[in-house]
Scaffold this active site. Structure first.
Site, PDB file in Angstrom:
ATOM      1  N   SER A   1      17.732 -32.898  -0.921  1.00  0.00           N
ATOM      2  CA  SER A   1      16.396 -32.838  -1.522  1.00  0.00           C
ATOM      3  C   SER A   1      15.572 -31.838  -0.714  1.00  0.00           C
ATOM      4  CB  SER A   1      15.748 -34.231  -1.538  1.00  0.00           C
ATOM      5  OG  SER A   1      15.772 -34.831  -0.264  1.00  0.00           O
TER       6      SER A   1
ATOM      7  N   GLY B   1      12.294 -30.705  -1.260  1.00  0.00           N
ATOM      8  CA  GLY B   1      10.851 -30.673  -1.493  1.00  0.00           C
ATOM      9  C   GLY B   1      10.523 -29.917  -2.761  1.00  0.00           C
TER      10      GLY B   1
ATOM     11  N   GLY C   1      13.156 -28.567  -5.127  1.00  0.00           N
ATOM     12  CA  GLY C   1      13.958 -29.457  -5.969  1.00  0.00           C
ATOM     13  C   GLY C   1      15.212 -29.959  -5.276  1.00  0.00           C
TER      14      GLY C   1
ATOM     15  N   GLY D   1      12.266 -39.014  -2.209  1.00  0.00           N
ATOM     16  CA  GLY D   1      13.715 -39.014  -1.967  1.00  0.00           C
ATOM     17  C   GLY D   1      14.358 -40.303  -2.456  1.00  0.00           C
ATOM     18  N   ASP D   2      13.664 -41.419  -2.283  1.00  0.00           N
ATOM     19  CA  ASP D   2      14.211 -42.702  -2.734  1.00  0.00           C
ATOM     20  C   ASP D   2      14.306 -42.741  -4.259  1.00  0.00           C
ATOM     21  OD1 ASP D   2      14.265 -43.481  -0.059  1.00  0.00           O
ATOM     22  OD2 ASP D   2      12.238 -44.286  -0.158  1.00  0.00           O
TER      23      ASP D   2
END
Lengths: 307, 307
Positions: free
Chosen positions: A218, A220, A223, A250-251
């Site tokens: 990930s 930021g 993408g 992120g989760d």
């Protein structure tokens, strides 16, 4: 069903203040308590999307009781393992003047070897009972967590026929790789930290060389980046970056990946979903959330391409 | 014995972080929990000096249980009043890089009229049972605390033959004055806030005009200012200002005033003690503390003079 394991859950406390000023004393104008820790955030996102999910992890003490009360209040299924130590808290201070968040994360108490073995057997039992398609093992680890703790979780998951996603960092991430997790999801910083590689594709390939089957990084505003099992690179991102609270983005991506693997979706769809879920989380003030309307709208603006 | 009343106790949580940075995420390297709230800080200082003291106030829930556990661990006598609402927390973040503290104070839950009447009768009963010479009523007040709550405490104190010290601010301070508290102890800011007077002597005289018998104003580096019952002004201060953590300095001053009134000391001695206790508190990282050696050393450097 998707089974999530959170080795280091937290009671997430959010304090709202008018404006956060260093070295000043602040009146807390609003207080919110929620179950937290990365695996429980993933659980929360899946539950909010209506996807069957069950959470496990160690909880203890008074903060643990409140964490459980929050899960119950939100109808989130859990089979948690009681521990002697009190569940840690995280305190996030939201400054209303600028919407910015400043976080303080307690480390939590040590997990005893006995408690770790109870957790591992609970996971094995839940895999046996509920036959999940996907196991998510996610987040920081408490003191006392074995160096190969995530690898052991991957192994019990694979033994039960699950795909296993690991979202961890540093030693905990590296310690998972020998067991060949199906997906690991580092962010840009974690990728550099774990591999020493400055470029995400190189970092992802380094993790694959150590055992990861597929890597989703990930990045930021840039993408998501997938390096798949054949070494192909796929990227997905919003056309325009979004402002907001990145906590929990992120989760949400991990939740979308778990849902996609569980449903047997192709990777391009999974990545596009993950970008949309992640972006919807950025629009929310706390982790583990995301509105359906936001997801639908944002999903339409996701680009997916191969390098 | 001295009786202290804390209408709005807190579980004071101290987080140590390497360096506090706005909008960042911090790992809490050390965590400490102590009984707090201004009246309990006063109690703690008196107990540490070996002066007989008994604390009362409303406590509830899990944070309340931990507050009580801390008092017990430190052998501090208490007869607290159980409430349905959970005791609030304060979180103070200490940045190790610069030693500076940033505080977040929860407001706490509302005190019901029934709980207030239980607290007031507990105070009356304790006054009757233990016959204290001095009653200290101190600190912020919870929602539901009556506008004249501090005045009611002053009245029950006077009815039992006690001298009563009130350390409060704004409406709670103003609401105490009609009952003629023996001493009120605003700081510079609270004095301006309550009276609109920019000069401490003028502010102190304004509080006396509204009913306060004696006013001790704590003026930070400028030490303490007393306007006594005859309108005379006495000042006390360290020869040189001290660097440190001002949290709890005012509470240490109140403790010294309570001890002095209880022992029948003259005001010049009381003020000099109060400056020394207060300065010793500045050298401590948490409120409610002060080392004997510091007090002895600092006491020798206190100047007392009349305007």
């Amino acid at each position: 069903v998707i089974l999530t394991v959170t080795p280091n859950p937290a009671l997430d406390v959010t304090y709202t203040v008018d404006r956060l000023v260093l070295h000043a004393s602040h009146r807390v104008s609003a207080l919110r308590e929620m179950a937290g820790g990365k695996g429980l955030n993933v659980t929360s996102v899946l539950a909010q999307r209506g996807i069957p999910v069950l959470a496990t992890g160690p909880v203890g003490g008074q903060a643990g009781a409140r964490l459980v009360a929050d899960l119950d209040a939100r109808d989130i299924a859990h089979e948690l393992v009681p521990t002697s130590g009190e569940t840690r808290r995280t305190v996030t201070v939201v400054s209303e003047a600028d919407g910015e968040a400043t976080a303080f994360n307690e480390q939590g108490v040590e997990l005893s070897p006995h408690e770790w073995s109870l957790l591992l057997s609970a996971v094995a039992r839940l895999l046996d009972t509920y036959r999940p398609q996907v196991l998510v093992a996610s987040g920081s680890v408490p003191d006392g967590f074995p160096a190969d703790g995530y690898a052991q979780l991957v192994e019990v998951g694979h033994a039960a026929g699950c795909r296993v996603i690991v979202d961890a960092s540093r030693e905990a991430l590296l310690g998972s790789l020998a067991a060949r997790p199906d997906v690991v999801k580092p962010n840009r910083h974690e990728l550099v930290e774990a591999t020493g590689e400055q470029y995400p594709v190189a970092g992802a390939r380094a993790l694959q060389a150590m055992g990861a089957r597929q890597v989703v990084a990930s990045l930021g505003e840039d993408g998501l980046l997938l390096v798949d099992a054949s070494g192909h690179v796929v990227r997905a991102a919003l056309a325009e970056p979004l402002r907001g609270n990145p906590t929990g983005a992120g989760d949400a991506a991990v939740a979308a990946i778990a849902a996609g693997l569980s449903d047997g979706l192709d990777w391009e769809t999974v990545l596009a979903d993950a970008v949309a879920w992640s972006a919807a989380a950025v629009l929310q003030p706390v982790a583990g959330q995301g509105e359906d309307d936001d997801i639908t709208r944002l999903r339409a603006g996701v680009r997916v391409w191969r390098d």
